[in-house]
Design a protein around this motif. Sequence first.
Motif, mmCIF file in Angstrom:
data_model
loop_
_atom_site.group_PDB
_atom_site.id
_atom_site.type_symbol
_atom_site.label_atom_id
_atom_site.label_comp_id
_atom_site.label_asym_id
_atom_site.label_seq_id
_atom_site.Cartn_x
_atom_site.Cartn_y
_atom_site.Cartn_z
ATOM 1 N N SER A 20 0.842 -1.205 0.000
ATOM 2 C CA SER A 20 0.000 0.000 0.000
ATOM 3 C C SER A 20 0.868 1.243 0.000
ATOM 4 O O SER A 20 2.021 1.227 0.428
ATOM 5 N N ARG A 21 0.284 2.330 -0.491
ATOM 6 C CA ARG A 21 0.962 3.619 -0.450
ATOM 7 C C ARG A 21 0.798 4.223 0.934
ATOM 8 O O ARG A 21 -0.302 4.221 1.504
ATOM 9 N N GLN A 22 1.881 4.790 1.441
ATOM 10 C CA GLN A 22 1.883 5.373 2.777
ATOM 11 C C GLN A 22 1.680 6.887 2.659
ATOM 12 O O GLN A 22 2.511 7.590 2.085
ATOM 13 N N ILE A 23 0.573 7.372 3.185
ATOM 14 C CA ILE A 23 0.216 8.786 3.079
ATOM 15 C C ILE A 23 0.155 9.392 4.475
ATOM 16 O O ILE A 23 -0.607 8.921 5.334
ATOM 17 N N HIS A 52 -2.622 3.754 2.857
ATOM 18 C CA HIS A 52 -2.649 3.685 4.321
ATOM 19 C C HIS A 52 -2.387 5.084 4.853
ATOM 20 O O HIS A 52 -1.380 5.712 4.506
ATOM 21 N N LEU A 53 -3.279 5.594 5.682
ATOM 22 C CA LEU A 53 -3.187 6.967 6.176
ATOM 23 C C LEU A 53 -2.579 7.009 7.572
ATOM 24 O O LEU A 53 -3.054 6.347 8.498
ATOM 25 N N LEU A 54 -1.528 7.797 7.716
ATOM 26 C CA LEU A 54 -0.961 8.117 9.026
ATOM 27 C C LEU A 54 -1.524 9.480 9.411
ATOM 28 O O LEU A 54 -1.113 10.512 8.870
ATOM 29 N N ILE A 55 -2.480 9.517 10.337
ATOM 30 C CA ILE A 55 -3.260 10.722 10.595
ATOM 31 C C ILE A 55 -2.760 11.470 11.832
ATOM 32 O O ILE A 55 -2.639 10.890 12.911
ATOM 33 N N ASP A 56 -2.465 12.744 11.647
ATOM 34 C CA ASP A 56 -2.114 13.684 12.712
ATOM 35 C C ASP A 56 -1.026 13.159 13.641
ATOM 36 O O ASP A 56 -1.198 13.152 14.866
ATOM 37 N N PRO A 57 0.120 12.736 13.100
ATOM 38 C CA PRO A 57 1.206 12.297 13.985
ATOM 39 C C PRO A 57 1.774 13.477 14.776
ATOM 40 O O PRO A 57 1.845 14.595 14.274
ATOM 41 N N ARG A 58 2.187 13.208 16.015
ATOM 42 C CA ARG A 58 2.721 14.266 16.888
ATOM 43 C C ARG A 58 4.067 13.834 17.468
ATOM 44 O O ARG A 58 4.333 12.641 17.638
#
Length: 409
Positions: A20-23, A52-58
């Motif tokens: 999958s593409r990593q977004i 695949h969504l990496l959402i709001d990493p902190r």
Amino acid sequence: MAANTNGETPRRTEFFNKDSRQIAVLIETDTSVGCSVIRGIANYAKQVGDWHLLIDPRDHEHRSALPDGWNGDGIIAGISSRLQFKQVNARNTPLVNVDDRFEDLPGMASVVTDENALAELALSHLLDRGFRHFGYFAPPSTQYSKKRGQAFITAVQQAGHKCNEYRPGYRAGRKISWGEQQRRVTRWLRSLEQPVAVLAVDSLHARQLSEICHATGIRVPDDIAILAGDTNELFCEVSTPPLSSVIVASEKIGHDAAELLDRMMGGESPPDEVIRVKPRGITSRQSTDLLAIDDPAIVDALWFIRKHAHRGIVVGDILREVPISRRYLEIQFQKYLGRSPGREIRRVQLERGKELLGRQELSITEIATACGFANSTRFGVAFKKYTLKTPYRYREELLAGQKIAPVSI
């Protein structure tokens, strides 16, 4: 892949999945607008099926940041500073920005709200209620750009009116106590010629303005009508009175940004121009529910139209309700609104149609009937004349980026 300082090739972390593409989605999830943009991105991701969504990493200080081990294929971000752009851009990964604070940085693709269209929509809503005095409320802040205010002030001036902008005399970043803020805002409000219509930059500040009005005895909407520049359903509905708001097309922004990123990951160059998405409309609530017209008969006529236009009324129905001559009615409508009573009836019907087209469960025929038209054909002809789009096309654009449930014709 580059080697590290020990001459070894680093392994990709658990963020990588070759299937999958990593977004990475660097958009804050603590605002309703941000969540809506993310929803639009997620809807597009489901369409393509391999994202695949990496959402709001902190980071450890809870700042928006990419993880050190992330080595993905694309980034969608709300760029909030030049430093953030520099850090993200250093990844040499296709990037699409969805925040207008730094929309015009060279080489960066951006999909943002069309602020000129928002200003025109907001002004039209307020002019239709008879307001001729206007204000703009946006305390100094680095959390939003000045573009919304600039666009609204320009639109008001082009319409031949003046707009009084809130300028408290301090710079963005300075901490102001609630009491001091209330005193400054109250002074500004009392300096405005009333009745006045104020556009607030967003729902948070519209609610703040409403609270200050309540605390100081300024009546909303009788003295000051308040329109929020975006929609946070919670803030708008729990405010006293409930706040009218602009429906920013946040999901479409997210969807269009994801679609653009997909093309860029396929080798397409970033567009030369910023992509601007028009708002979907206005949610009208009590905070602008006033007709600032000093002719009681015309006010009665307008209220009658707004209450009964969906029943398919004609001008004769107004005259049976309001004891004035047809000639006087025509003259006063032209004076206050710049259009005839018949055109006002049709405008109210079609504005209702635009709102109902956003409800996926309703068929076009059901919407036509609910707006006072005999059938969907007549509704379609009138709607296209009014918007230059068919109801089907308007609905398609309105719901772009959202999950669309099947609807019957």
